[in-house]
Write an enzyme that holds these catalytic residues in place. Structure first.
Site, PDB file in Angstrom:
ATOM      1  CB  CYS A  53      -0.900  -0.011   1.235  1.00 43.50           C
ATOM      2  SG  CYS A  53      -1.922   1.471   1.410  1.00 43.50           S
ATOM      3  CB  CYS A  56      -0.360   2.211   5.689  1.00 43.37           C
ATOM      4  SG  CYS A  56      -0.977   0.607   5.149  1.00 43.37           S
ATOM      5  CB  CYS A  71      -8.834  -4.140 -17.401  1.00 40.67           C
ATOM      6  SG  CYS A  71      -7.791  -4.044 -15.933  1.00 40.67           S
ATOM      7  CB  CYS A 102      -5.033  -0.767   2.378  1.00 42.22           C
ATOM      8  SG  CYS A 102      -3.708  -1.220   3.520  1.00 42.22           S
ATOM      9  CB  CYS A 105      -4.289   2.576   6.112  1.00 48.10           C
ATOM     10  SG  CYS A 105      -4.036   2.540   4.323  1.00 48.10           S
ATOM     11  CG  HIS A 108     -10.345   3.338  -3.718  1.00 44.41           C
ATOM     12  ND1 HIS A 108     -11.447   2.528  -3.872  1.00 44.41           N
ATOM     13  CD2 HIS A 108      -9.903   3.624  -4.965  1.00 44.41           C
ATOM     14  CE1 HIS A 108     -11.658   2.336  -5.167  1.00 44.41           C
ATOM     15  NE2 HIS A 108     -10.741   3.001  -5.846  1.00 44.41           N
ATOM     16  CG  HIS A 111     -13.879  -1.229  -7.926  1.00 42.05           C
ATOM     17  ND1 HIS A 111     -13.335  -0.009  -8.263  1.00 42.05           N
ATOM     18  CD2 HIS A 111     -14.950  -0.955  -7.136  1.00 42.05           C
ATOM     19  CE1 HIS A 111     -14.049   0.959  -7.702  1.00 42.05           C
ATOM     20  NE2 HIS A 111     -15.041   0.415  -7.019  1.00 42.05           N
ATOM     21  CG  ASP A 115     -14.036  -9.704 -15.066  1.00 50.37           C
ATOM     22  OD1 ASP A 115     -12.968  -9.866 -14.424  1.00 50.37           O
ATOM     23  OD2 ASP A 115     -14.347  -8.596 -15.559  1.00 50.37           O
ATOM     24  NE  ARG A 124     -10.961  -7.711 -14.834  1.00 48.79           N
ATOM     25  CZ  ARG A 124     -11.547  -6.508 -14.866  1.00 48.79           C
ATOM     26  NH1 ARG A 124     -10.823  -5.407 -14.733  1.00 48.79           N
ATOM     27  NH2 ARG A 124     -12.860  -6.397 -15.028  1.00 48.79           N
ATOM     28  CB  CYS A 126      -9.357  -3.903 -11.624  1.00 48.16           C
ATOM     29  SG  CYS A 126      -9.053  -2.735 -12.932  1.00 48.16           S
TER      30      CYS A 126
END
Length: 137
Positions: A53, A56, A71, A102, A105, A108, A111, A115, A124, A126
């Site tokens: 991450c 953190c 993708c 994470c 912490c 974000h 996602h 698939d 997956r 992503c």
């Protein structure tokens, strides 16, 4: 679909996050933004190592689970350990997706989508390049 109800281990004020992260990192990691596809530094990386991450430093993914999903973002088929990430429902933009945070912490990361039949898990993850840092082996 939240997979973990645990509280973040790393807790900082918004001011601390803003001081420690670049504006782009802050927008993605703390405000659930998304970098433009095919612009991240790790999209095509084949380097062996561990991805952590960027906020953190907690371990998230290993290069052995990274694959070419085409993708526009780095894709992994599983985290290095299930507790390293938190999954939660994301209903923004009129669709149901599963957000990846994470585990340490709750920043974000991206996602996860079910698939990827070409992978051992069918998943997956992503992930935004700006959310992670590669520590070469």
């Amino acid at each position: 679909m939240t997979t973990s109800a645990h509280q973040p281990q790393v807790v900082k004020s918004d001011e601390q996050w803003r001081a420690e992260l670049s504006p782009e990192e802050y927008a993605v990691l703390r405000q659930a933004g998304t970098e433009r596809p095919y612009t991240g530094e790790y999209v095509d990386t084949k380097t062996v190592g561990t991805y952590s991450c960027r906020a953190c430093g907690a371990e998230l993914f290993r290069s052995e689970t990274k694959f070419d999903s085409h993708c526009g973002w780095p894709s992994f088929y599983e985290p290095s350990a299930q507790d390293n990430v938190v999954l939660r429902d994301d209903t923004q933009y009129g669709m149901l997706r599963t957000e990846v945070l994470c585990g340490s912490c709750h920043s974000h990361l991206g996602h996860v989508f079910a698939d990827a039949p070409q992978t051992p898990t069918g998943d997956r993850y992503c992930i935004n390049s700006v959310s992670i840092r590669l520590d070469e082996a």
